[in-house]
Design a protein around this motif. Sequence first.
Motif, PDB file in Angstrom:
ATOM      1  N   THR A 161       0.875  -1.456   0.417  1.00 47.53           N
ATOM      2  CA  THR A 161      -0.197  -0.117   0.478  1.00 47.53           C
ATOM      3  C   THR A 161       0.967   0.861  -0.032  1.00 47.53           C
ATOM      4  O   THR A 161       0.646   1.931  -0.820  1.00 47.53           O
ATOM      5  CB  THR A 161      -1.134  -0.002   1.220  1.00 47.53           C
ATOM      6  OG1 THR A 161      -0.147   0.257   2.582  1.00 47.53           O
ATOM      7  CG2 THR A 161      -2.241  -1.282   0.769  1.00 47.53           C
ATOM      8  N   THR A 162       2.682   0.761   0.523  1.00 51.72           N
ATOM      9  CA  THR A 162       2.841   2.395   1.333  1.00 51.72           C
ATOM     10  C   THR A 162       3.513   2.258  -0.835  1.00 51.72           C
ATOM     11  O   THR A 162       3.658   3.691  -1.068  1.00 51.72           O
ATOM     12  CB  THR A 162       3.966   2.247   1.747  1.00 51.72           C
ATOM     13  OG1 THR A 162       3.183   1.883   3.351  1.00 51.72           O
ATOM     14  CG2 THR A 162       5.341   3.020   1.865  1.00 51.72           C
ATOM     15  N   CYS A 163       4.169   1.592  -1.234  1.00 49.04           N
ATOM     16  CA  CYS A 163       4.897   1.664  -2.429  1.00 49.04           C
ATOM     17  C   CYS A 163       3.541   2.132  -3.932  1.00 49.04           C
ATOM     18  O   CYS A 163       3.819   3.093  -4.808  1.00 49.04           O
ATOM     19  CB  CYS A 163       4.667   0.310  -3.331  1.00 49.04           C
ATOM     20  SG  CYS A 163       6.532  -0.123  -2.268  1.00 49.04           S
ATOM     21  N   LEU A 178       3.443   5.575  -3.257  1.00 47.68           N
ATOM     22  CA  LEU A 178       4.324   5.911  -4.091  1.00 47.68           C
ATOM     23  C   LEU A 178       5.119   6.084  -5.103  1.00 47.68           C
ATOM     24  O   LEU A 178       5.782   7.266  -5.826  1.00 47.68           O
ATOM     25  CB  LEU A 178       5.909   5.324  -2.838  1.00 47.68           C
ATOM     26  CG  LEU A 178       6.237   6.138  -1.539  1.00 47.68           C
ATOM     27  CD1 LEU A 178       6.320   5.429  -0.710  1.00 47.68           C
ATOM     28  CD2 LEU A 178       5.897   7.374  -1.141  1.00 47.68           C
ATOM     29  N   SER A 179       3.786   5.104  -5.978  1.00 43.89           N
ATOM     30  CA  SER A 179       4.194   4.693  -7.255  1.00 43.89           C
ATOM     31  C   SER A 179       4.141   6.032  -8.077  1.00 43.89           C
ATOM     32  O   SER A 179       3.864   5.879  -9.429  1.00 43.89           O
ATOM     33  CB  SER A 179       3.845   3.819  -7.268  1.00 43.89           C
ATOM     34  OG  SER A 179       1.577   3.802  -7.968  1.00 43.89           O
ATOM     35  N   ASP A 180       2.967   7.020  -7.552  1.00 49.54           N
ATOM     36  CA  ASP A 180       2.570   8.123  -8.255  1.00 49.54           C
ATOM     37  C   ASP A 180       1.483   7.707  -9.242  1.00 49.54           C
ATOM     38  O   ASP A 180       1.614   8.123 -10.948  1.00 49.54           O
ATOM     39  CB  ASP A 180       3.681   9.464  -8.872  1.00 49.54           C
ATOM     40  CG  ASP A 180       3.213  10.498  -9.557  1.00 49.54           C
ATOM     41  OD1 ASP A 180       1.955  10.642  -8.477  1.00 49.54           O
ATOM     42  OD2 ASP A 180       3.516  10.953  -9.935  1.00 49.54           O
ATOM     43  N   ASN A 181       0.603   6.816  -9.195  1.00 46.11           N
ATOM     44  CA  ASN A 181      -0.304   5.814 -10.066  1.00 46.11           C
ATOM     45  C   ASN A 181       0.490   5.395 -11.182  1.00 46.11           C
ATOM     46  O   ASN A 181       0.296   5.302 -12.100  1.00 46.11           O
ATOM     47  CB  ASN A 181      -1.330   7.224 -10.808  1.00 46.11           C
ATOM     48  CG  ASN A 181      -2.637   6.888 -11.192  1.00 46.11           C
ATOM     49  OD1 ASN A 181      -3.276   6.242 -11.292  1.00 46.11           O
ATOM     50  ND2 ASN A 181      -3.061   7.190 -12.674  1.00 46.11           N
ATOM     51  N   PHE A 212       6.011  -2.413  -5.493  1.00 42.37           N
ATOM     52  CA  PHE A 212       4.347  -2.603  -5.257  1.00 42.37           C
ATOM     53  C   PHE A 212       4.241  -4.028  -5.830  1.00 42.37           C
ATOM     54  O   PHE A 212       3.691  -4.889  -5.031  1.00 42.37           O
ATOM     55  CB  PHE A 212       3.807  -1.530  -6.024  1.00 42.37           C
ATOM     56  CG  PHE A 212       2.408  -2.210  -5.909  1.00 42.37           C
ATOM     57  CD1 PHE A 212       1.096  -1.869  -5.118  1.00 42.37           C
ATOM     58  CD2 PHE A 212       1.322  -2.378  -7.524  1.00 42.37           C
ATOM     59  CE1 PHE A 212      -0.337  -2.277  -5.953  1.00 42.37           C
ATOM     60  CE2 PHE A 212       0.248  -3.537  -7.446  1.00 42.37           C
ATOM     61  CZ  PHE A 212      -0.513  -3.031  -6.792  1.00 42.37           C
ATOM     62  N   LEU A 213       4.619  -4.552  -7.682  1.00 39.60           N
ATOM     63  CA  LEU A 213       4.175  -6.035  -7.764  1.00 39.60           C
ATOM     64  C   LEU A 213       4.880  -7.009  -6.597  1.00 39.60           C
ATOM     65  O   LEU A 213       4.742  -8.208  -6.491  1.00 39.60           O
ATOM     66  CB  LEU A 213       5.001  -6.571  -9.109  1.00 39.60           C
ATOM     67  CG  LEU A 213       3.895  -4.841  -9.842  1.00 39.60           C
ATOM     68  CD1 LEU A 213       4.756  -4.836 -11.445  1.00 39.60           C
ATOM     69  CD2 LEU A 213       2.457  -6.143 -10.006  1.00 39.60           C
TER      70      LEU A 213
END
Length: 106
Positions: A17-19, A22-25, A35-36
């Motif tokens: 969830t944090t990633c 931070l991934s900015d969509n 995230f993956l």
Amino acid sequence: MPWLLLILAGLFEVGFTTCLKLSDNFRNTGWSLAFLVSITLSFLLLNKAIQTIPIGTAYAVWTGIGAVGTAITGMLLFREPAEFWRLFFIFLLIGSIVGLKAVSAN
């Protein structure tokens, strides 16, 4: 061992969830890849834990760890409000997670 796997799965849920934030969509490749990796590890560990721990208990604990961890991460990293009632319900959720572990047969 299954409870340790479940706790790790919950921590990786906080990670994904944090990633995601931070991934900015998904425009930031590094955070998108993190995230993956995090979501994959979270689900693999959850899957391994539910081989022993009842799925209802495991899912409630997994989502609880993720919810508490993500809320705390939001307050610490993203300056989300840390108001009394928000903290009260986070502690209530922690108590519920501990309670589920306490009454679990595994």
